[in-house]
Write an enzyme that holds these catalytic residues in place. Sequence first.
Site, PDB file in Angstrom:
ATOM      1  N   CYS A 179       5.584  96.524   0.059  1.00 45.91           N
ATOM      2  CA  CYS A 179       5.831  95.337  -0.756  1.00 45.91           C
ATOM      3  C   CYS A 179       6.291  95.666  -2.172  1.00 45.91           C
ATOM      4  CB  CYS A 179       4.576  94.477  -0.753  1.00 45.91           C
ATOM      5  SG  CYS A 179       4.118  94.059   0.941  1.00 45.91           S
ATOM      6  N   HIS A 317       2.087  90.670  -9.327  1.00 44.61           N
ATOM      7  CA  HIS A 317       2.251  90.863  -7.881  1.00 44.61           C
ATOM      8  C   HIS A 317       1.352  89.876  -7.127  1.00 44.61           C
ATOM      9  CE1 HIS A 317       3.092  92.942  -4.163  1.00 44.61           C
ATOM     10  NE2 HIS A 317       1.811  93.128  -3.928  1.00 44.61           N
ATOM     11  N   GLU A 328      -5.617  94.071  -9.619  1.00 46.10           N
ATOM     12  CA  GLU A 328      -4.473  93.886 -10.519  1.00 46.10           C
ATOM     13  C   GLU A 328      -4.917  93.243 -11.840  1.00 46.10           C
ATOM     14  OE1 GLU A 328      -1.137  91.624  -9.053  1.00 46.10           O
ATOM     15  OE2 GLU A 328       0.037  92.112 -10.850  1.00 46.10           O
ATOM     16  N   LYS A 346       3.952  83.994  -6.090  1.00 47.71           N
ATOM     17  CA  LYS A 346       3.737  83.979  -4.636  1.00 47.71           C
ATOM     18  C   LYS A 346       2.940  82.748  -4.209  1.00 47.71           C
ATOM     19  CE  LYS A 346       4.059  88.958  -3.702  1.00 47.71           C
ATOM     20  NZ  LYS A 346       4.076  89.541  -5.074  1.00 47.71           N
ATOM     21  N   HIS A 351       4.593  85.494   0.312  1.00 49.41           N
ATOM     22  CA  HIS A 351       4.834  86.916   0.036  1.00 49.41           C
ATOM     23  C   HIS A 351       6.079  87.372   0.792  1.00 49.41           C
ATOM     24  CE1 HIS A 351       4.462  90.988  -0.861  1.00 49.41           C
ATOM     25  NE2 HIS A 351       3.184  91.222  -0.588  1.00 49.41           N
ATOM     26  N   PHE A 410       1.428  98.608   0.280  1.00 53.87           N
ATOM     27  CA  PHE A 410       0.594  99.436   1.157  1.00 53.87           C
ATOM     28  C   PHE A 410       1.154 100.859   1.150  1.00 53.87           C
ATOM     29  CE2 PHE A 410      -0.912  95.854   4.261  1.00 53.87           C
ATOM     30  CZ  PHE A 410      -1.845  95.452   3.326  1.00 53.87           C
TER      31      PHE A 410
END
Lengths: 422, 82
Positions: A179, A317, A328, A346, A351, A410
Amino acid sequence: MLDAPDGETRLAAGGGRHPKRADVVVTGMGATTPLGGDVPSTWSALLAGESGIAELETPWAERLPVRIAGTLRKDPADVVDRVHRRRLDRSQEVALIAAREAWADAGAPDVDPVRLAVVVGTGVGGALTMLDQDDRLEELGPRLLSPFTVPRLMPNGAAAVVSLEMGARAGTHAPTSACASGAEALAVGAMLIRAGRADVVVAGGTDACLHPLSIGGFARMGALSTRNDTPELASRPFDQNRDGFVMAEGAGVLVLERADFAAARGARPLAVLAGAGVTSDAYDMTTPDAEGQIRAIEEALRDAGLGRGDITHVNAHATGTPTGDLTEAEAIRRAVGTHPLVTATKSSTGHLLGAAGAVEAIFTVLSLEHSVIPATRNLTEVADGVDLDLVADEPRQAAPAAALSTSFGFGGHNVVLTLTKP
Amino acid sequence: MSEKTILESVADIVEDISGVPADQVTPEKRLVDDLEIDSLALIEIAVAVGESFRVELPDEDLKELRTVQDVVDRIEKATISA
């Protein structure tokens, strides 16, 4: 990562960017998302607080634990001609649509093909082709596989499609960092320009892999929201009652140029891609590490020659997972502070996986350009442990001069982009 | 089935897959050199023609099909012998 850091002195000097380094400017943008088929429609829907998330109206979703997603607002079949579509995976179609818009927005730069590069990242690549053709293989046999199976499924396929469309011959690259892919593509694009390898780079990210396998797989990890009955309320970054992210599809592409090249052709810079920080956690495959994110933010600041006080906006994010958002929030608070206005788009788009970083970089540029920060949808109760100035309910009028866009993937990939007003 | 019908059907398949307008798919045209059909599209066309006329068009025979007329002849031969 874009040139040798000289640590605290540059930060202390406040704006002591490398004197000989080329500035990289954004001159064009394109996107197709669950909010709209291009940048203007996506942006206006975002500012209006719309949600791109809906119930999946397809029989294959019925057996899944998650039956919501952000599907494209505008069908690619309405945009890409039928014959061309036979050769393209859906992720390649959307990359092509976004790239065409970005290129036109930039005024179709007159650039020597050997000085034009393409960097289009993807998290998943041509998964729909792989799965659909596997079905064909099992049902009809190998002779009825599409001869375009391989070019449609290969992860560099979208970048190659854009390269063919633009006639780009300075190199075509396809970063895959889950991502963070879209953001990494922009970091690589800036690096190519600063390294003198290209004058113009078409850079962005794409993913379109809504399928029972991908949704089922993410759901099996516990990564997805299961609010099937209230799709528009499902994506809740930084909210106390968040329960995972919502998968979506789309693409975002930006045209990056060496500033003097853009100036010479009279192009209007929308923003400066002033710096990038790229780090890896080497901590866990899927659990993020605040330390790696902090190093990426600090590197993005150092690379731009800015101090943390210069940053007044962060497009986070923030996917809406219980763990990710907390990590985050800690990283932003520790590396930048609690003063920037933070938003998590998002909440509206869902996403977009490998496209997310590029689409959110576009939103960040638009916030700089229009002096308005879109609101985070569904943020009714700020999560415990989140100490940030979050923009909720309504867009906030503000005139940030410098902003960050964060992306994490990831695998422990962290990419932070620093964008400033021209 | 008359030759005209075979030609028309082939032309429709070529247009569907490659985008070359059916009215340009005339017997003397060379598939690669004149109609600029690339090798992967050619494979798709062969499979579609094979399905449409229920004839076997093995991949190794494709290189012998240089013109539109070659394709029509191949279909005629196969359907007569069938």
